[in-house]
Design an enzyme around this catalytic site. Structure first.
Site, short mmCIF file in Angstrom:
data_model
loop_
_atom_site.label_atom_id
_atom_site.label_comp_id
_atom_site.label_asym_id
_atom_site.label_seq_id
_atom_site.Cartn_x
_atom_site.Cartn_y
_atom_site.Cartn_z
CB VAL A 74 26.52 20.42 5.06
CG1 VAL A 74 26.78 21.72 4.30
CG2 VAL A 74 25.04 20.29 5.40
CE1 TYR A 76 16.40 19.49 1.84
CE2 TYR A 76 16.45 19.42 -0.56
CZ TYR A 76 15.74 19.42 0.62
OH TYR A 76 14.37 19.34 0.60
CB SER A 137 26.37 15.33 -3.87
OG SER A 137 25.95 16.65 -4.17
CG LEU A 138 29.87 10.43 -5.99
CD1 LEU A 138 29.12 11.28 -7.00
CD2 LEU A 138 31.11 9.84 -6.63
N GLY A 139 29.43 10.90 -1.63
CA GLY A 139 30.03 10.84 -0.30
C GLY A 139 30.05 9.40 0.16
N GLY A 150 26.91 6.88 -0.54
CA GLY A 150 26.87 6.77 -1.99
C GLY A 150 26.70 8.08 -2.72
CB ALA A 152 22.41 12.69 -3.57
CB CYS A 168 29.88 19.77 -1.41
SG CYS A 168 28.52 18.75 -2.04
#
EC number: 2.3.1.181
Length: 215
Positions: A74, A76, A137-139, A150, A152, A168
């Site tokens: 997770v 935000y 953050s990367l996802g 991508g 954030a 995360c």
């Protein structure tokens, strides 16, 4: 070196329509489609990755939670955070997934260095950190050799909602943002610098700004 990377600057957009547009773009693109990066901010929303566990959503309260198909747990999103969705033909670029993640992290590290902020990556926890606090953050999701979702980057936002989750999937993970490290900051300037760093580290020859919607 790949040819031209196209950028779409979408402003403030609800999360779910952009998610659907990303999926649609990825499903419909051809081997000749130009790679694109969509730059956007979202109204307050928690997004849960494929591996997401309910216990990491502590007290979401009035902020909606959206289940997604990206990697990770997770996180935000909110105004003042710069989100970049990387819609790339990874197979055509010749990158493995780990190399792609490393190149994105290096682009962010160099961007932050341009503001005299020293950041680093962690091999076991994708993203970018400053003195142990997470600033980006990367996802990603790779489907048929093409990436979507991508990164954030926390620029100038309210960080309080991160305390409603285990960011995360890490309990007590501290979050930080560029404003707190480099003083007053213009999101437009950060966006421009990020574009340049992504073009450089993803090995494109040039960039262009794309117009039109994502419907």
């Amino acid at each position: 070196m790949s040819a031209c990377l196209g950028f779409r600057e979408l402003g403030l957009q609800p999360y779910e329509p952009v998610l659907e547009a990303m999926r649609r773009f990825t499903e419909q693109r051809s081997p000749d489609s130009q790679d694109e990066i969509w730059l956007v901010e979202h109204p307050a929303v928690f997004t849960q990755g494929q591996a997401g566990k309910a216990e990491h959503l502590l007290v979401p309260g009035d902020i909606p939670v959206v289940q997604t198909d990206r990697g990770g747990q997770v996180t935000y999103h909110g105004p003042g955070q710069l989100v970049a969705y990387l819609l790339l033909d990874v197979r055509r670029l010749g990158f493995g997934v780990r190399e792609l993640v490393s190149r994105i992290e290096l682009a962010l590290i160099d961007l932050l260095a341009s503001y005299a902020v020293q950041a680093s990556a962690k091999p076991d926890a994708p993203g970018v950190y400053v003195d142990g606090a997470k600033i980006a953050s990367l996802g990603l999701r790779i489907r048929n050799g093409r990436s979507f979702h991508g990164l954030a980057l926390n620029v100038d936002m309210d960080l309080a909602p991160f305390r409603r989750i285990n960011p995360c999937g890490y309990a007590g993970l501290a979050m930080t943002q560029l404003r707190d490290l480099a003083g007053p900051i213009e999101l437009d300037e950060v966006r421009t610098r990020l574009r340049g760093q992504l073009v450089k580290h993803l090995d494109y020859a040039e960039q262009t700004t794309l117009t039109g919607g994502i419907d």
